[in-house]
Design an enzyme around this catalytic site. Structure first.
Site, short mmCIF file in Angstrom:
data_model
loop_
_atom_site.label_atom_id
_atom_site.label_comp_id
_atom_site.label_asym_id
_atom_site.label_seq_id
_atom_site.Cartn_x
_atom_site.Cartn_y
_atom_site.Cartn_z
CG HIS A 33 -5.47 -4.14 5.77
ND1 HIS A 33 -4.26 -3.62 5.35
CD2 HIS A 33 -6.32 -3.09 5.83
CE1 HIS A 33 -4.40 -2.32 5.17
NE2 HIS A 33 -5.63 -1.97 5.46
CD GLU A 40 -9.89 -3.07 3.20
OE1 GLU A 40 -9.68 -3.41 4.38
OE2 GLU A 40 -9.71 -1.91 2.77
CG HIS A 41 -5.45 -1.87 0.54
ND1 HIS A 41 -4.78 -0.70 0.33
CD2 HIS A 41 -5.94 -1.79 1.80
CE1 HIS A 41 -4.86 0.06 1.42
NE2 HIS A 41 -5.55 -0.59 2.33
CD GLU A 53 -4.20 1.24 5.75
OE1 GLU A 53 -3.94 0.58 4.72
OE2 GLU A 53 -5.30 1.19 6.33
#
Lengths: 426, 425
Positions: free
Chosen positions: B70, B73-74, B145
Site C-alpha cells: 500500500h 502504491e502511494h 490514513e
C-alpha cells in the site's frame, strides 16, 4: 446526448425520461420533496416503512421476494436534506426486458411495484400496522444513533447543526431522535397523507421504458392521491458571516481528530454564479491538483484527506479533514490561508485550467450509467430548463479567473468544529 | 508482435479483446458503443498478503514490513520531476489507486484525451522514484490514513474477526500496516518489492468504454519495454484448519455492538474456483439472505437491523462465510445462524428457493456490464483469479441444487467459527 424528454404529468409531478438502448438495465426513481418541518421524524420512519412492506407484500419475505423476483432487481430508498427541504427517494434497477427468461415484462412490473409502494402501504382504518410501525421506529432510531459510528460524517452533521441553528437545514439530531421515539401509527399515517398531498414529486427513468406507458401510470398515480396541493420549495441563503464561531467536542476512544469548517459562500440562490462557485470550490479543495490537497496534505503532511464541497441548495462550503489534535491550529491556519490565496488571486492559471478540465471531463460522462443518468437529471427536476452534462461542461469551461476571485472574495468562514478523542486531550 | 483474441458472449451481445502484448503485459480492451467515457486500470498481482517472497531463480526469501504494498502504491504517484497527479491535471482525467489483499491497481476515468492519460498511467507505474525524503513525508500521510481506518467500526470488526480466525495467514494484517510497521519502510525496500512484483508479466491492463484496440496498443507499444519474466514465489506458513479463537472483542465508541461471524473453510494453499464462489453466494442468500425465513425472524424479533448482511470472503489460502451486522445480542445471532445451517445441512435446500435465487444472480450478472469501471475491474480481477469474465454466466447456469447442498456440507462447519464484537466500554 440521450433522448431526454420531460413533462408535467400533474401539478407538482414531473416525469423525466431518458430513452436509450445502450444499457442492459432499466432504472426508475421516484423522489418526493417537502419543506423540512414538524413531520420530519415521522418522514424518517415512513421512508423505512415504505421500503420494507406494502399492502400487497406485507412481510419482509414477500416484499423482498417480489424485488428479487424481478431478475435480481436492486431496490434502494433513502432520506436526506435538499437545502431546507427533505427528500425521500425510492428507486429500482433491473435488467432490461430483452434479458427476461420467460417472455415476461419485469420492467413494467417494476414501475407498478414502485408506484404501489407509495400508493398502497401497509395500513388500514387510518393507521399503519402497529407492529410494523414499532419495528420501523426501532430501525430508524438505530440508524440515527449509528451515525456517530462514522466519525467523519458525524463531525460534519454536528457542524451543520451548530452553524445552521435556526435554519431548517440545521436539523437538531436530538429533536429528531426524540421525535422518532414519539411517532405513533396514527401520526405516521397523518404524515404519509401530508407528504403525498404536498410533496413535489420527480419521477426519473432511464433505459427502454416507454414514455407513454410511464406517463399513463404516473398520471393515474397522481389522480389516486387525495387532496393534492403541492407546496413550492424554498431554501434560505444566508450571505456573509460575522465573527468565526469555534466549537469543540470529544468522544471516547477516537484515534484521529476531525476538523470541519463551514463557509458562507455569498450565493444568493442556487443559480447565482453557480458554475464560478463550483470551480472556485474545486480549485480550493477539489481534486489532487487543489490548493488544500497540495498544501495541507502533500506539503505539510498533516492529513490523509482535506477537501472542500459546495452545497448548492444552501450556498455553503464545507471543508473536512482528519488530523492529529495537536496539529489543529496548524491545519486550520493553512486552510484559511489557502482561502486567502484564492481571494487574492494567487492561484496559477494551470490550477484553474486543471479544475475546469476535470469538471468538464466528469460532466461529459454523466450519461454512461443508468444510475448516473437518473441522479444527474433528478437533480434538475425543478429547473426551468433541463441541460445535458455536455452543456454543463461548456458552462464550466467558460468560467474566468475574475469570476473565481469574485466568488472567493464573497466567501467567509462561519464556523469551525473539532471532534477529538478524550484520551488525546493535552 | 501482439497476439489479439476476440471474446464474445451471445446473451450479453458484447465482446472484448484479450491481447498478449509483446512487452509481456496482458491487455484487455472492452469497447462500449455510444459511451463517452473510458476507464483504464493497470494492476499488479501484489497485495498486502505478499509479505514473504522470493523473486528470480537464485534469490532468497525476504520478509518485508506490513503495509509496504500500500505504501508503494502511494509512492508511485511521485517522480523526480512531475508527479502523476500533476500530469493528469492537464488531461482532465480523474485518477486513483487501491491496494487489496492480493493486488495493487492504478486507474483513471476520462471522457477526453484518453491516449494522453493512458500514456501517463503506463509511464508512472513503470517509472519508480523513491528517496528517503519522500518516504518520510508519506509516513505522516499514511499514518493519518491508518488512524482514520482504526476509527471505523466495520473495518475494526472485520480485522478483529480475521485475527480470531487466522493464525499465520497474512490476510489478518491490516492492508495499510501499522504506524510502527510503516516506520520501518525504506526507499531500498520499496525498490526491492517494486522490482519483484512490478514486472509486466505479473501485471495486466484493462480498458473499457469509448476506446479501440488500436488506440490502446499505440500507447502500449510506445511506452512499454519488454519485461523479462521473473519467477515469484510467495511463502505462507501452514495455516491450521481450526480458528484461533471462537470469540474476540474490541472497544470503540459505537452506538450498539457490531458483530462479524466467520465460518472458516479449509482451503489449503489454493483459492476457490469461480463455481465454488458462486455456489457460496447462492448458499448465503439461502441461509440468511433478505428472502430467507431466518432473516425475517431476526429482523422482526429485533435481533438484527437493516445493517445485517453476508459475504463470501476468499483468496489464496483463505476462505470464510461471513455474517455481519449490529445487535445487542450477538451470541443469539450466532446461535440462530448455527441452527439454521445445521437444519439446512440435514434437511437440504428447497428447490424453488434455489431456482429463484439463481434467477436473481443471473440478473445481477447481466446488470454488472453497464458501468465501464465495473467492467474493467471484472476483467482484471477475473484474469488475476484465473477466470474469463464472461464465464460466470455459463458457470451459474450449470449450478444445481445438489451442488449447493454438497457445498453447504463441505464448506461450513458450525464448530469452526469465530465471532468478533466491537462495542463501547
Amino acid at each position: 446526448m440521450s433522448n431526454v424528454k420531460y413533462n408535467e404529468t400533474a401539478d407538482g409531478i414531473r416525469l423525466l425520461c431518458v430513452n436509450t438502448g445502450k444499457f442492459k438495465t432499466n432504472f426508475i426513481s421516484i423522489d418526493l420533496f417537502a419543506p423540512i418541518g414538524e413531520d420530519l421524524p415521522a418522514q424518517y420512519v415512513l421512508c423505512s416503512l415504505l421500503a420494507h412492506t406494502s399492502r400487497d407484500y406485507p412481510t419482509f419475505k414477500s416484499f423482498n421476494s417480489k424485488v428479487e423476483g424481478l431478475y435480481g432487481a436492486s431496490f434502494d430508498s433513502g432520506i436526506g436534506s435538499y437545502g431546507d427541504n427533505v427528500r425521500l427517494s425510492f428507486c429500482l434497477e433491473l435488467p432490461d426486458d430483452r434479458f427476461a427468461l420467460y417472455k415476461d415484462t419485469p420492467s413494467e412490473e417494476a414501475v407498478d411495484f414502485l408506484i404501489n409502494i407509495l400508493l398502497n402501504p401497509l395500513c388500514k382504518n387510518g393507521r399503519f400496522d402497529e407492529e410494523a410501525a414499532k419495528r420501523e421506529i426501532r430501525f430508524t432510531l438505530e440508524d440515527l444513533e449509528a451515525k456517530k459510528n462514522d466519525k467523519r460524517a458525524y463531525a460534519l452533521s454536528r457542524l451543520k447543526q451548530l452553524m445552521c441553528e435556526g435554519e431548517k437545514y440545521g436539523v437538531d439530531s436530538e429533536w429528531l431522535e426524540n421525535g422518532v421515539r414519539d411517532v405513533t401509527s396514527e401520526r405516521l399515517f397523518e404524515a404519509y397523507k401530508n407528504l403525498l398531498s404536498t410533496a413535489q414529486i420527480a419521477v426519473t427513468a432511464c433505459g427502454t421504458l416507454s414514455q407513454d406507458m410511464l406517463c399513463e401510470k404516473i398520471t393515474a398515480f397522481a389522480n389516486n392521491i387525495e387532496n393534492r396541493k403541492p407546496v413550492k420549495l424554498t431554501s434560505e441563503f444566508v450571505t456573509g458571516a460575522g465573527e468565526i464561531r469555534y466549537f469543540s467536542e470529544s468522544m471516547k476512544m477516537m484515534n484521529q481528530a476531525k476538523l470541519v469548517i463551514g463557509f458562507r459562500s455569498g450565493m444568493e440562490n442556487d443559480t447565482d454564479s453557480y458554475y464560478a462557485y463550483r470551480i472556485m470550490t474545486d480549485v480550493f479543495g477539489g481534486g489532487p491538483y487543489s490548493r488544500l490537497f497540495t498544501n495541507v496534505r502533500e506539503k505539510l503532511s498533516l492529513c490523509y484527506y482535506c477537501g472542500a464541497r459546495l452545497i448548492r441548495q444552501k450556498g455553503i462550503i464545507f471543508v473536512q479533514s482528519g488530523i492529529e489534535k495537536k496539529n489543529y491550529n496548524k491545519a486550520l491556519d493553512e486552510i484559511l490561508n489557502q482561502l486567502a490565496v484564492m481571494k487574492n488571486g494567487e492561484f496559477t492559471d494551470e490550477e484553474l485550467e486543471s479544475s475546469k478540465k476535470a469538471l468538464a471531463d466528469a460532466y461529459c460522462g454523466v450519461e454512461d450509467s443508468p444510475m448516473g443518468v437518473c441522479t444527474y437529471y433528478a437533480s434538475q427536476c425543478f429547473a426551468d430548463e433541463i441541460i445535458s452534462g455536455e452543456e454543463e461542461a461548456q458552462a464550466f469551461s467558460a468560467v474566468t479567473r475574475e469570476d473565481v476571485i469574485k466568488c472567493a472574495q464573497k466567501t467567509a468562514a462561519d464556523s469551525v468544529y473539532l471532534l477529538s478523542g478524550e484520551e488525546n486531550d493535552e | 508482435m501482439n497476439n489479439i483474441k476476440e471474446i464474445k458472449n451471445e446473451i450479453l451481445n458484447e465482446k472484448y479483446y484479450e491481447i498478449d502484448h509483446s512487452s509481456g503485459l496482458k491487455i484487455f480492451v472492452y469497447p462500449k458503443e455510444n459511451y463517452s467515457s473510458c476507464y483504464a486500470i493497470f494492476g499488479t498481482k501484489y497485495g498486502s498478503t505478499d509479505n514473504c517472497f522470493k523473486a528470480g531463480k537464485n534469490g532468497e526469501y525476504i520478509t518485508v514490513p506490513e503495509g509496504i504494498a500500500h505504501f508503494l502504491e502511494h509512492k508511485l504517484f511521485e517522480s523526480e520531476e512531475r508527479g502523476a497527479f500533476e500530469r493528469y491535471s492537464e488531461t482532465g482525467a480523474s485518477a486513483n489507486a487501491y491496494t487489496s489483499f492480493d493486488k495493487t491497481c492504478y486507474l483513471f476515468s476520462c471522457t477526453g484525451n484518453f491516449s494522453a492519460s493512458l500514456e501517463i498511467l503506463l509511464d508512472f507505474v513503470t517509472s519508480p522514484y523513491f528517496t528517503p525524503e519522500t518516504v518520510s513525508k508519506e509516513q505522516g500521510i499514511i499514518g493519518q490514513e491508518i488512524k482514520m481506518t482504526n476509527d471505523e467500526p466495520s473495518w475494526a470488526s472485520l480485522f478483529t474477526l480475521l485475527k480470531a480466525m487466522y493464525k499465520t495467514h497474512p490476510v489478518s494484517i491490516d492492508i495499510a500496516g501499522t504506524v510502527q510497521s510503516i516506520s520501518e519502510i525504506t526507499a531500498d525496500l520499496l525498490y526491492e518489492c517494486y522490482n519483484a512484483f512490478y514486472n509486466l508479466n505479473n501485471m495486466a491492463l484493462a480498458v473499457a468504454g469509448n476506446v479501440t484496440v488500436e488506440e490502446v496498443l499505440a500507447v502500449a507499444d510506445k511506452i512499454l519495454k519488454p519485461s523479462e519474466e521473473k519467477q515469484i514465489e510467495r511463502k505462507f506458513e501452514n495455516e491450521p484448519k481450526e480458528v484461533v479463537s471462537r470469540y474476540a472483542e474490541k472497544h470503540l465508541d459505537v452506538s450498539r455492538p457490531l458483530f462479524a461471524i466467520g465460518y472458516k473453510e479449509d482451503v489449503g494453499n489454493t483459492r476457490r474456483t469461480l463455481k465454488q464462489t458462486l455456489e457460496s453466494e447462492i448458499m448465503l442468500d439461502i441461509i440468511a439472505g433478505k428472502t430467507s425465513a431466518l432473516y425475517e425472524k431476526m429482523m422482526e424479533s429485533g435481533l438484527v437491523n437493516t445493517t445485517f448482511y453476508s459475504e463470501y470472503f476468499e483468496g489464496l489460502g483463505y476462505g470464510a462465510h461471513i455474517f455481519s451486522g449490529e445487535s445487542e445480542n450477538p451470541e443469539e445471532v450466532r446461535r440462530r445462524i448455527d441452527e439454521e445451517i445445521l437444519r439446512l445441512q440435514s434437511e437440504g435446500i428447497d428447490r424453488r428457493e434455489f431456482e429463484r435465487i439463481k434467477k436473481k444472480h443471473y440478473g445481477k450478472f447481466i446488470m454488472g456490464f453497464d458501468d465501464v469501471d465495473a467492467v474493467a475491474n471484472f476483467l482484471i480481477n477475473d484474469y488475476f483469479n484465473g477466470d474469463a469474465s464472461f464465464d460466470g454466466l455459463a458457470v451459474l447456469e450449470s449450478i444445481t441444487v445438489e451442488d449447493i447442498n454438497r457445498r453447504l456440507n463441505e464448506a461450513i462447519d458450525v464448530n469452526n467459527s469465530s465471532m468478533s464484537v466491537i462495542k463501547a466500554e
